[in-house]
Design an enzyme around this catalytic site. Structure first.
Site, PDB file in Angstrom:
ATOM      1  CB  CYS A   1      -5.314  10.875  11.439  1.00  0.00           C
ATOM      2  SG  CYS A   1      -3.741  10.113  11.750  1.00  0.00           S
TER       3      CYS A   1
ATOM      4  CB  SER B   1       8.904  13.475   6.793  1.00  0.00           C
ATOM      5  OG  SER B   1       7.733  13.350   5.998  1.00  0.00           O
ATOM      6  CB  VAL B   2       7.653   8.137   4.966  1.00  0.00           C
ATOM      7  CG1 VAL B   2       7.239   7.319   3.756  1.00  0.00           C
ATOM      8  CG2 VAL B   2       8.447   7.289   5.942  1.00  0.00           C
TER       9      VAL B   2
ATOM     10  NE  ARG C   1      -1.628  12.448   7.888  1.00  0.00           N
ATOM     11  CZ  ARG C   1      -1.565  13.774   7.988  1.00  0.00           C
ATOM     12  NH1 ARG C   1      -2.626  14.448   8.350  1.00  0.00           N
ATOM     13  NH2 ARG C   1      -0.444  14.406   7.742  1.00  0.00           N
TER      14      ARG C   1
ATOM     15  CB  ILE D   1       7.179   7.450  14.413  1.00  0.00           C
ATOM     16  CG1 ILE D   1       8.438   6.580  14.260  1.00  0.00           C
ATOM     17  CG2 ILE D   1       6.834   8.152  13.087  1.00  0.00           C
ATOM     18  CD1 ILE D   1       9.688   7.288  13.782  1.00  0.00           C
TER      19      ILE D   1
ATOM     20  CG  ASP E   1       3.067   1.795   9.621  1.00  0.00           C
ATOM     21  OD1 ASP E   1       2.610   2.654  10.388  1.00  0.00           O
ATOM     22  OD2 ASP E   1       3.214   1.999   8.393  1.00  0.00           O
TER      23      ASP E   1
ATOM     24  NE  ARG F   1       0.098  10.653   9.941  1.00  0.00           N
ATOM     25  CZ  ARG F   1      -0.202   9.514   9.329  1.00  0.00           C
ATOM     26  NH1 ARG F   1      -1.307   8.893   9.627  1.00  0.00           N
ATOM     27  NH2 ARG F   1       0.595   9.012   8.425  1.00  0.00           N
TER      28      ARG F   1
ATOM     29  NE  ARG G   1      -6.882   4.493   5.819  1.00  0.00           N
ATOM     30  CZ  ARG G   1      -5.957   5.058   6.585  1.00  0.00           C
ATOM     31  NH1 ARG G   1      -6.163   5.215   7.854  1.00  0.00           N
ATOM     32  NH2 ARG G   1      -4.823   5.477   6.072  1.00  0.00           N
TER      33      ARG G   1
ATOM     34  CE  LYS H   1       9.890  13.735  13.859  1.00  0.00           C
ATOM     35  NZ  LYS H   1       8.629  14.005  14.490  1.00  0.00           N
TER      36      LYS H   1
ATOM     37  CE  LYS I   1      -1.729   1.747   3.993  1.00  0.00           C
ATOM     38  NZ  LYS I   1      -1.402   3.184   4.137  1.00  0.00           N
ATOM     39  CG  ASN I   2       2.490   2.704   3.558  1.00  0.00           C
ATOM     40  OD1 ASN I   2       1.303   2.950   3.373  1.00  0.00           O
ATOM     41  ND2 ASN I   2       3.014   2.622   4.769  1.00  0.00           N
TER      42      ASN I   2
HETATM   43  C1  UD1 Z   1       4.204   7.181   6.358  1.00  0.00           C
HETATM   44  C2  UD1 Z   1       3.401   5.911   6.187  1.00  0.00           C
HETATM   45  C3  UD1 Z   1       2.852   5.451   7.528  1.00  0.00           C
HETATM   46  C4  UD1 Z   1       3.968   5.329   8.563  1.00  0.00           C
HETATM   47  C5  UD1 Z   1       4.821   6.600   8.609  1.00  0.00           C
HETATM   48  C6  UD1 Z   1       6.046   6.453   9.493  1.00  0.00           C
HETATM   49  C7  UD1 Z   1       2.491   6.032   3.956  1.00  0.00           C
HETATM   50  C8  UD1 Z   1       1.311   6.250   3.090  1.00  0.00           C
HETATM   51  N1  UD1 Z   1       2.303   6.177   5.278  1.00  0.00           N
HETATM   52  O1  UD1 Z   1       3.337   8.200   6.836  1.00  0.00           O
HETATM   53  O2  UD1 Z   1       2.217   4.183   7.344  1.00  0.00           O
HETATM   54  O3  UD1 Z   1       3.421   5.094   9.838  1.00  0.00           O
HETATM   55  O4  UD1 Z   1       5.272   6.956   7.284  1.00  0.00           O
HETATM   56  O5  UD1 Z   1       6.822   5.392   9.064  1.00  0.00           O
HETATM   57  O6  UD1 Z   1       3.570   5.716   3.480  1.00  0.00           O
HETATM   58  N2  UD1 Z   1       5.990  15.248  10.247  1.00  0.00           N
HETATM   59  C9  UD1 Z   1       5.997  16.609  10.475  1.00  0.00           C
HETATM   60  N3  UD1 Z   1       5.848  17.437   9.388  1.00  0.00           N
HETATM   61  C10 UD1 Z   1       5.700  16.961   8.109  1.00  0.00           C
HETATM   62  C11 UD1 Z   1       5.700  15.572   7.893  1.00  0.00           C
HETATM   63  C12 UD1 Z   1       5.851  14.728   8.989  1.00  0.00           C
HETATM   64  O7  UD1 Z   1       6.132  17.068  11.601  1.00  0.00           O
HETATM   65  O8  UD1 Z   1       5.572  17.769   7.176  1.00  0.00           O
HETATM   66  C13 UD1 Z   1       6.144  14.320  11.404  1.00  0.00           C
HETATM   67  C14 UD1 Z   1       4.906  13.450  11.633  1.00  0.00           C
HETATM   68  O9  UD1 Z   1       3.914  14.085  12.382  1.00  0.00           O
HETATM   69  C15 UD1 Z   1       5.501  12.249  12.332  1.00  0.00           C
HETATM   70  C16 UD1 Z   1       6.880  12.132  11.675  1.00  0.00           C
HETATM   71  O10 UD1 Z   1       7.164  13.401  11.108  1.00  0.00           O
HETATM   72  O11 UD1 Z   1       5.652  12.502  13.693  1.00  0.00           O
HETATM   73  C17 UD1 Z   1       6.989  11.068  10.610  1.00  0.00           C
HETATM   74  O12 UD1 Z   1       5.915  11.184   9.696  1.00  0.00           O
HETATM   75  P1  UD1 Z   1       6.043  10.743   8.178  1.00  0.00           P
HETATM   76  O13 UD1 Z   1       7.264   9.906   8.011  1.00  0.00           O
HETATM   77  O14 UD1 Z   1       5.910  11.953   7.317  1.00  0.00           O
HETATM   78  O15 UD1 Z   1       4.761   9.826   8.011  1.00  0.00           O
HETATM   79  P2  UD1 Z   1       3.790   9.745   6.754  1.00  0.00           P
HETATM   80  O16 UD1 Z   1       4.542   9.952   5.505  1.00  0.00           O
HETATM   81  O17 UD1 Z   1       2.572  10.556   7.015  1.00  0.00           O
END
Ligand code: UD1
Length: 420
Positions: free
Chosen positions: A118, A165-166, A94, A330, A308, A123, A400, A163, A22-23
């Site tokens: 969420c 971020s995926v 998201r 996280i 996850d 997030r 989902r 930081k 999915k991801n």
């Molecule tokens: C993705 C995955 C999710 C997984 C997460 C962490 C998908 C579709 N979803 O979510 O399943 O749990 O990675 O491995 O691939 N953050 C900020 N600002 C930003 C972006 C992120 O502060 O602009 C923070 C978030 O709140 C969180 C951390 O960074 O605390 C990591 O989030 P992120 O890696 O971005 O997660 P997602 O990409 O939303």
């Protein structure tokens, strides 16, 4: 609302085929907005989030042709591309924010809904927005929407995420593929799904090169060429079935996923007592009678232990001999499954971002409620090993991200039924 009825305990035995990730599918689908030519994707999982992303792409004017026989999805550009991503679609998933990068890179403008919070945390999307700004995107936020615009075209730049971020890493990689000149992104996430996205884009002619562990260089190209691509297997689904085998003293052969990509998880499972043999890219896993505790399991970015799988491992460690401690590093609110696991008999205390597990839990069936995608699967796992009858409500969360979960589990011996 649909629910699961589970009769436990059961020992899981047999073979499981892992579905597409999915991801990985979500950013790859978003990136199809960059193309003028058709893209054919294989191995997309049949899960709600992928349906939502396809609906979002359709609403933006792409044409989607699903071939159930060949199990492919073909995506074409139409003459009428729109650049408005609505709240009704983005609020349920998201990852909808991932269309922002490709829209501004290709069409120079976008109005995209802010995803909102969420259940697992606030997030925010500040890293996505700040980085796209460094590539030349201008934006303002009004009534919950990001109004974005680019004067002539995006221009390559140097970006360092504060930081890891995926999603932000994916959004900026996708956008940089069509930006003018060179982009260097530091402190990137390096999850396998990101590498799959890069493989997809490079196969289509993008110029993405990893120059350091967390540094990527992208040289913009004018356009991408038509390709066929098969999405990687789902890392989290694979980890979930490994936990299911370990929990139930079961024995599973898991196919369709490269075991090297979950080394951390497999080593942890070995540590708690599971027997694992890797053969021909298959994982053969046997759960042991005695599960050993772990006193400092910490979620962290890849290649460390994934957030996850935190909820699934928590169920396993509840059954371990002795106390365990899990730290969630996280997301700020990712223990919503704890209260429900307590209803099934777990003894867990939460202090800040740490969960203290008593261990030696003999789960007993009860009625529980899912709160998010990964929490739901933890409840299913606990119910499978619980004595008696469990009802799991609100399984739309689970739909989902898990393809045919109850069918796969029934095939390997679980007594699980979906009822309306
Ligand atoms: C993705 C995955 C999710 C997984 C997460 C962490 C998908 C579709 N979803 O979510 O399943 O749990 O990675 O491995 O691939 N953050 C900020 N600002 C930003 C972006 C992120 O502060 O602009 C923070 C978030 O709140 C969180 C951390 O960074 O605390 C990591 O989030 P992120 O890696 O971005 O997660 P997602 O990409 O939303």
């Amino acid at each position: 609302m649909e629910k699961f009825i589970v009769q436990g305990p059961c020992r899981l035995k047999g073979q499981v085929e892992i579905s597409g990730s999915k991801n990985a599918s979500l950013p790859i689908l978003a990136a199809t907005l960059l193309f003028d030519k058709p893209v054919e994707l294989k191995n997309l999982p049949k899960v709600k989030d992928v349906d939502t992303m396809l609906s979002l792409l359709k609403s933006l004017g792409l044409k989607i042709k699903i071939n159930n026989k060949k199990k492919t999805v073909k995506i074409y550009k139409s003459k009428k591309i729109k650049t408005f991503a609505s709240y009704s679609l983005v609020k349920t998933m998201r990852a909808g924010i991932l269309v922002l990068g490709p829209l501004v890179a290709k069409y120079k403008k976008a109005i995209t809904s802010l995803p909102g919070g969420c259940s697992i945390g606030a997030r925010p999307v500040n890293y996505h927005l700040n980085s796209l700004k460094r590539l030349g995107m201008k934006y303002f936020i009004k009534k919950g929407y990001i109004h974005a615009q680019v004067n002539s075209e995006l221009k390559g730049n140097k970006i360092k995420f504060p930081k890891i971020s995926v999603g932000a890493t994916e959004n900026i990689i996708i956008a940089s593929c069509l930006a003018k000149g060179k982009t260097i992104i530091k402190n990137c996430a390096i999850e396998p799904e990101i590498k799959d996205l890069c493989n997809f884009l490079n196969k289509a002619g993008a110029k993405i090169k990893w120059t350091g562990k967390r540094t990527v260089k992208i040289v913009g190209v004018k356009s991408l060429k038509s390709i066929k691509y098969s999405v990687m297997g789902d890392r989290i689904e694979c980890g979930t079935f490994c936990v299911a085998a370990s929990l139930s003293e079961g024995s599973l052969k898991i196919k369709g996923f490269n075991p090297k990509l979950i080394n951390t998880e497999l080593n942890l499972l070995k540590k708690i007592g599971s027997k694992i043999i890797i053969k021909n890219n298959e994982i053969n896993i046997k759960g042991s009678k005695i599960i050993k505790s772990i006193n400092n399991l910490k979620t962290k970015e890849y290649p460390s232990f994934p957030t996850d799988l935190q909820a699934a491992f928590m169920v396993l460690l509840c059954k371990a001999k002795g106390r365990s401690v899990i730290s969630e590093n996280i997301f700020e609110n990712r223990f919503t499954h704890v209260a429900e696991l307590r209803r099934l008999g777990a003894k867990i205390n939460i202090k800040k971002n740490k969960a203290f597990l008593d261990g030696n839990t003999l789960f007993e069936g009860a009625e529980v409620m899912s709160s998010d995608l990964r929490a739901s699967v933890a409840l299913v796992l606990a119910a499978i090993t619980a004595k008696g009858h469990s009802i799991i409500n609100r399984i739309y969360h689970l739909d989902r991200g898990y393809e045919k979960l109850e069918k796969k589990l029934s095939k390997i011996g679980a007594k699980i039924k979906r009822i309306p």
